[in-house]
Design a protein around this motif. Structure first.
Motif, PDB file in Angstrom:
ATOM      1  N   THR A  72     -13.666  -8.713   3.937  1.00 28.51           N
ATOM      2  CA  THR A  72     -14.770  -8.649   2.891  1.00 28.51           C
ATOM      3  C   THR A  72     -15.228  -7.371   2.740  1.00 28.51           C
ATOM      4  N   GLN A  73     -16.045  -6.933   3.982  1.00 30.94           N
ATOM      5  CA  GLN A  73     -16.866  -5.734   4.279  1.00 30.94           C
ATOM      6  C   GLN A  73     -16.081  -4.423   4.184  1.00 30.94           C
ATOM      7  N   GLY A  74     -14.855  -4.474   5.001  1.00 27.73           N
ATOM      8  CA  GLY A  74     -14.001  -3.322   5.222  1.00 27.73           C
ATOM      9  C   GLY A  74     -13.460  -3.223   3.651  1.00 27.73           C
ATOM     10  N   GLY A  75     -13.058  -4.185   2.856  1.00 27.25           N
ATOM     11  CA  GLY A  75     -12.567  -3.875   1.500  1.00 27.25           C
ATOM     12  C   GLY A  75     -13.433  -3.111   0.590  1.00 27.25           C
ATOM     13  N   GLY A  76     -14.721  -3.211   0.567  1.00 24.58           N
ATOM     14  CA  GLY A  76     -15.409  -2.482   0.111  1.00 24.58           C
ATOM     15  C   GLY A  76     -15.223  -0.990   0.317  1.00 24.58           C
ATOM     16  N   GLU A  77     -15.210  -0.631   1.582  1.00 27.61           N
ATOM     17  CA  GLU A  77     -14.991   0.703   1.776  1.00 27.61           C
ATOM     18  C   GLU A  77     -13.690   1.354   1.443  1.00 27.61           C
ATOM     19  N   LEU A  78     -12.562   0.393   1.355  1.00 30.34           N
ATOM     20  CA  LEU A  78     -11.344   0.847   0.626  1.00 30.34           C
ATOM     21  C   LEU A  78     -11.502   1.088  -0.531  1.00 30.34           C
ATOM     22  N   GLN A 108      -8.752   5.912  -4.657  1.00 32.19           N
ATOM     23  CA  GLN A 108      -8.663   5.671  -5.872  1.00 32.19           C
ATOM     24  C   GLN A 108      -7.849   4.384  -6.284  1.00 32.19           C
ATOM     25  N   SER A 109      -6.527   4.623  -5.754  1.00 31.95           N
ATOM     26  CA  SER A 109      -5.588   3.401  -6.116  1.00 31.95           C
ATOM     27  C   SER A 109      -5.607   2.219  -5.335  1.00 31.95           C
ATOM     28  N   ILE A 110      -6.720   2.131  -4.539  1.00 33.59           N
ATOM     29  CA  ILE A 110      -6.800   0.997  -3.774  1.00 33.59           C
ATOM     30  C   ILE A 110      -8.254   0.228  -4.028  1.00 33.59           C
ATOM     31  N   VAL A 153      -7.673  -6.048  -1.723  1.00 34.90           N
ATOM     32  CA  VAL A 153      -8.490  -6.870  -0.644  1.00 34.90           C
ATOM     33  C   VAL A 153      -8.107  -8.171  -0.845  1.00 34.90           C
ATOM     34  N   LEU A 154      -8.186  -8.523  -2.078  1.00 36.97           N
ATOM     35  CA  LEU A 154      -7.912 -10.124  -2.554  1.00 36.97           C
ATOM     36  C   LEU A 154      -6.573 -10.347  -2.250  1.00 36.97           C
ATOM     37  N   LEU A 155      -5.554  -9.338  -2.406  1.00 34.08           N
ATOM     38  CA  LEU A 155      -4.122  -9.488  -2.015  1.00 34.08           C
ATOM     39  C   LEU A 155      -4.142  -9.707  -0.704  1.00 34.08           C
ATOM     40  N   VAL A 166       0.815  -1.200   0.019  1.00 38.91           N
ATOM     41  CA  VAL A 166       0.209   0.050  -0.134  1.00 38.91           C
ATOM     42  C   VAL A 166       0.985   1.325   0.178  1.00 38.91           C
ATOM     43  N   LEU A 167       1.883   1.150   0.807  1.00 42.40           N
ATOM     44  CA  LEU A 167       2.859   2.240   0.928  1.00 42.40           C
ATOM     45  C   LEU A 167       3.726   2.587  -0.407  1.00 42.40           C
ATOM     46  N   ALA A 168       3.805   1.340  -1.265  1.00 42.79           N
ATOM     47  CA  ALA A 168       4.527   1.495  -2.299  1.00 42.79           C
ATOM     48  C   ALA A 168       3.747   2.174  -3.495  1.00 42.79           C
ATOM     49  N   ILE A 169       2.194   1.986  -3.542  1.00 47.59           N
ATOM     50  CA  ILE A 169       1.340   2.657  -4.469  1.00 47.59           C
ATOM     51  C   ILE A 169       1.098   4.093  -4.158  1.00 47.59           C
TER      52      ILE A 169
END
Length: 373
Positions: free
Chosen positions: A317-323, A328-330, A335-337, A33-36
């Motif tokens: 699964t739920q929190g990934g939707g909020e991310l 924009q870049s996440i 989340v699958l990663l 995440v830091l790298a992107i």
């Protein structure tokens, strides 16, 4: 000569090691995440809020958790008999078919207090039938359980495509799905259950199947550690030859184990079909059967551990939707990663930290020298 690695205490193996593996997975994902170009701490905060804080977030998290509990229990029971059940997807699909057939067959003629248990039983029995066939092939024909359960996933998927696009297709509908199930077999939402008790919670897909999942955990615990069948399952898993010489029918134990394992996976349909979609739709399993493998591994095949691991994956699964919504870049793929990293560290690399952790604990919990009292 190198010093042998001391054994890892059971408490460390069950609690500390999974936590270390989890933090290792999050650390690697944080670096990505830091790298992107995003702040991993901020991203983690958004994920936690989306899963537990925002209105309805907890309900959605527990909804996903319910599915992971069922598939995690299915995998864990087979593990106790030293079998690798990768057929949770197919068993859950056929469980949906069983629930639908029970609903269409008896739901129109019985009141909800009778129709709902029979529809749930239909899901369990149908999933169990789909699990017992690979179990029979393993016990009686020597077919490897991994190969047969994978093959039966494809068979189940093909069967459901045929049925939902043909004989069971809702009249006038283009999408492959059945008509709505009988009203008397639908599970009530938790918001409706808790409202008369004075609890005002947001309306979410969370339904009474969550209570069924908690009951399944209790049944799992009693079955595995407090019944004769559970003792036989664990004995066969430890050593089939020794179990045979002890008078245990190994083949029958394997078949029964896979039947119950498939039944647990089939109960996923109670959440997705009876509690949420209210009809059988194509691919309603959405990979829960495969993620259940990681849930069982991370939970150390114990119902409490499985619940905590299922809650984690439900939150992801739920929190990934909020991310995906906030950054924009996440995207969903990130989340699958994260899930993949957790699976990697909980599965293939589960004991990577075992030797250093065991040596560190041994230094602090060194046995006393009898000569010195």
């Amino acid at each position: 000569m190198s010093t042998p690695t001391p054994p890892l205490p059971r408490w460390a193996d069950l609690i500390l090691l999974p936590i270390i593996n989890l933090f290792a997975a999050f650390f690697i994902c944080g670096l990505i995440v830091l790298a992107i170009g995003e702040n991993p701490i901020e991203a983690m905060g958004v994920m936690i809020k989306g899963a537990f804080v925002y209105s309805g977030g907890l309900g959605y998290t527990l909804f996903y958790t319910t599915n992971y509990i069922f598939t995690g229990l299915a995998v864990a029971l087979a593990f106790h008999c030293m079998m690798f059940n990768i057929g949770g997807e197919g068993q859950a699909l056929i469980g949906g078919l069983g629930a639908a057939l029970a609903s269409f067959g008896i739901g129109l003629y019985l009141p909800a207090p009778l129709a709902i248990p029979l529809a749930v039983l239909g899901a369990f029995i149908a999933g169990g039938i789909w699990g017992v066939i690979p179990g029979y092939l393993q016990a009686k024909r020597g077919s490897h359980i991994v190969i047969t359960t994978i093959m039966f996933n494809f068979l189940a998927a093909s069967l459901m495509v045929y049925l939902l696009a043909g004989p069971m297709l809702e009249a006038g509908q283009q999408s492959p799905q059945t008509a709505k199930l009988a009203e008397s077999t639908l599970l009530p939402k938790m918001a409706d259950i808790l409202s008369p008790l004075g609890f005002d919670i947001a309306s979410t897909p969370l339904n009474a199947s969550f209570l069924i999942a908690l009951g399944a955990m209790a049944v799992f615990y009693v079955l595995v550690w407090h019944t004769r069948l559970g003792f036989n399952i664990r004995s066969v898993g430890q050593n089939q030859e020794a179990a045979h010489y002890a008078g245990i029918n190994v083949a029958r134990t394997i078949i029964i184990t896979m039947a119950i394992s498939g039944g647990f996976a089939g109960l996923l349909a109670t959440n997705e079909i009876l509690g949420f979609n209210h009809k059988v739709v194509l691919n309603f399993t959405a990979g829960y059967g495969f993620t259940g493998i990681a849930v069982a591994l991370m939970g150390r095949n114990h119902p409490i551990g499985i619940f905590l691991a299922a809650l984690l994956f439900g939150a992801l699964t739920q929190g990934g939707g909020e991310l995906d919504f906030e950054f924009q870049s996440i995207t969903r793929e990130m989340v699958l990663l994260i899930q993949g990293m957790i699976i990697l560290f909980s599965g293939a690399l589960a004991y990577m930290f075992n030797p250093p952790l065991a040596r560190m604990i041994a230094k602090f919990v060194a046995p006393k020298d009898p000569a010195n009292g």
